[in-house]
Design a protein around this motif. Sequence first.
Motif, PDB file in Angstrom:
ATOM      1  N   GLU A   5     -89.560  32.411  20.188  1.00 48.37           N
ATOM      2  CA  GLU A   5     -89.561  33.720  20.694  1.00 48.37           C
ATOM      3  C   GLU A   5     -89.555  34.354  19.708  1.00 48.37           C
ATOM      4  O   GLU A   5     -88.954  35.702  19.154  1.00 48.37           O
ATOM      5  CB  GLU A   5     -87.949  33.884  21.208  1.00 48.37           C
ATOM      6  CG  GLU A   5     -87.889  33.671  23.261  1.00 48.37           C
ATOM      7  CD  GLU A   5     -86.538  34.028  23.321  1.00 48.37           C
ATOM      8  OE1 GLU A   5     -86.347  35.186  23.430  1.00 48.37           O
ATOM      9  OE2 GLU A   5     -86.162  33.415  24.648  1.00 48.37           O
ATOM     10  N   SER A  45     -86.201  30.823  29.286  1.00 45.72           N
ATOM     11  CA  SER A  45     -86.788  31.200  27.801  1.00 45.72           C
ATOM     12  C   SER A  45     -87.603  32.260  28.079  1.00 45.72           C
ATOM     13  O   SER A  45     -88.238  33.134  28.666  1.00 45.72           O
ATOM     14  CB  SER A  45     -86.975  30.987  26.286  1.00 45.72           C
ATOM     15  OG  SER A  45     -87.964  31.958  25.553  1.00 45.72           O
ATOM     16  N   ALA A  92     -86.362  27.212  21.442  1.00 50.32           N
ATOM     17  CA  ALA A  92     -85.903  28.476  21.708  1.00 50.32           C
ATOM     18  C   ALA A  92     -87.327  29.593  20.593  1.00 50.32           C
ATOM     19  O   ALA A  92     -87.497  30.636  20.678  1.00 50.32           O
ATOM     20  CB  ALA A  92     -85.494  28.439  22.524  1.00 50.32           C
ATOM     21  N   LEU A  98     -79.906  27.584  23.385  1.00 52.59           N
ATOM     22  CA  LEU A  98     -81.289  28.802  23.854  1.00 52.59           C
ATOM     23  C   LEU A  98     -79.654  29.991  23.772  1.00 52.59           C
ATOM     24  O   LEU A  98     -80.281  31.760  23.262  1.00 52.59           O
ATOM     25  CB  LEU A  98     -80.808  29.415  25.495  1.00 52.59           C
ATOM     26  CG  LEU A  98     -81.847  30.130  26.155  1.00 52.59           C
ATOM     27  CD1 LEU A  98     -82.899  30.853  25.484  1.00 52.59           C
ATOM     28  CD2 LEU A  98     -81.625  29.870  27.802  1.00 52.59           C
ATOM     29  N   LYS A 115     -79.819  33.887  21.610  1.00 51.02           N
ATOM     30  CA  LYS A 115     -79.683  35.260  21.518  1.00 51.02           C
ATOM     31  C   LYS A 115     -79.053  35.364  21.021  1.00 51.02           C
ATOM     32  O   LYS A 115     -78.180  36.814  20.608  1.00 51.02           O
ATOM     33  CB  LYS A 115     -79.381  35.426  23.551  1.00 51.02           C
ATOM     34  CG  LYS A 115     -79.844  34.600  24.377  1.00 51.02           C
ATOM     35  CD  LYS A 115     -79.678  34.456  26.025  1.00 51.02           C
ATOM     36  CE  LYS A 115     -80.575  33.658  26.611  1.00 51.02           C
ATOM     37  NZ  LYS A 115     -81.302  35.645  27.376  1.00 51.02           N
TER      38      LYS A 115
END
Length: 447
Positions: free
Chosen positions: A170, A114, A166, A212, A216
């Motif tokens: 993010e 990330s 993550a 991850l 996304k």
Amino acid sequence: MNGQELTKSLAHAVISSRPEDSADAMREAEKGLLDFTAAAYAGRKDSGVKKLLHLLEGEGGKPIVPLIGQGKKASPLQAALLNGFVAHALDFDDVHSDVRGHPSAVILPALLSSAASRGEDERFFGAYILGVDVMARLGESIGSRHYEKGWHNTGTLGAIAAACAAGYAENLSIDELERAIGFAASQSAGMRVQFGTEMKPLHAGHAARSGLFAVKLAQSGFGGSDAALDGELGFFSLYGDLEKAQQALVNHWGAPWRIVDPGLWFKIYPFCSAAHHAADAIRHLIAEHAISAEKTERVEVVFPPGGDAALTESRPATGEEGRFSVEYVISLALNGQELMADRFSREPIPSGIRAFMERIHRVYDAGIRPDPKAVPKGRFTIVRAFLADGRVCEARIDCPKGAPGNRLSGQELIQKLKLALHPDEQKAEHLLSAIREKDIHRFLLQI
């Protein structure tokens, strides 16, 4: 909390957290990254790494994220997969007793991918602290039956923990994180039948990649349930204990952070932590009584019922299988062999070591009271050696070296990294400097 609010409550707890404000948690996160780096470099030449790397190179992809110890880069998802595998390849990476598995080998590869792909690392350490916390809480909430049925917690719990870590890194919204948790839960997998094979460390890499990928998917607006942990068809009902999860999942959030208490267990041996008690015990007997294979007629290894569940191999054929064999560990030590990584390779076990394993037997005693400070809770191992001269020597270990309550010093952790990188002391120093300064971009340039 009722069984219909688990996903929302977890997402809200993660997004609203500020673990960076805890000096204790940040200090332990620094240690965790240091130990992860040592374990990954120790495993970088494993033959399974080469096989996996060959597959990824054949697949192609945009080279963005460094692959630890390989001098190459891969796409973010590929790198999460391989870096997770590398970190867990030797079973030399950390353990958390609440997880009953390996948090850092899952969480940190997802976060490194990330950070490298976004060029931003401001929330890296806070995300790591949260990932460990989520994985520990999942381990407590899922119940002991999950592991006993044959699931590998590192894989089954790791994907959700990596998604939460993550997602925090993010800056996902609560709605996005709820869906990401569901995407990760749908990819949760890992079976203990794979212990002693190359598939076992792949569970860690797969969980890192899945977490991850879940983030996304959520960022892309992909459709999915926002309540995947909840109700009769949700994660906890399917995999474990919904009622327990309602009590434990977010209760007393961050008070303290689980990376601080009970904390991570940093290994001094490259094999399953369930055999570390016995390793400490047999080494104590050798030092105290000068015993050896020649002087020993038989050995009893005493566990509480179920205390050896992770030690799936009683008569391993290879050193790799021997990572999950208390018999192999004790036989090695009594035959004068150091408990080093090269003894736990895929090579066949020598005949003399194999022959002595026949003299080692497991015993289960429910009448022995566990020490209140035992790690993991309720566990102990007693090694009892019956000698040819009629003597009986025994040693009991409740909290092995490296576990919370018997921690490695900072210098011992540094030495673990230097040994893994030997003879490249300059690289070790560069990595140490980047970790101490919490400079993840510089860290990525070094690995």
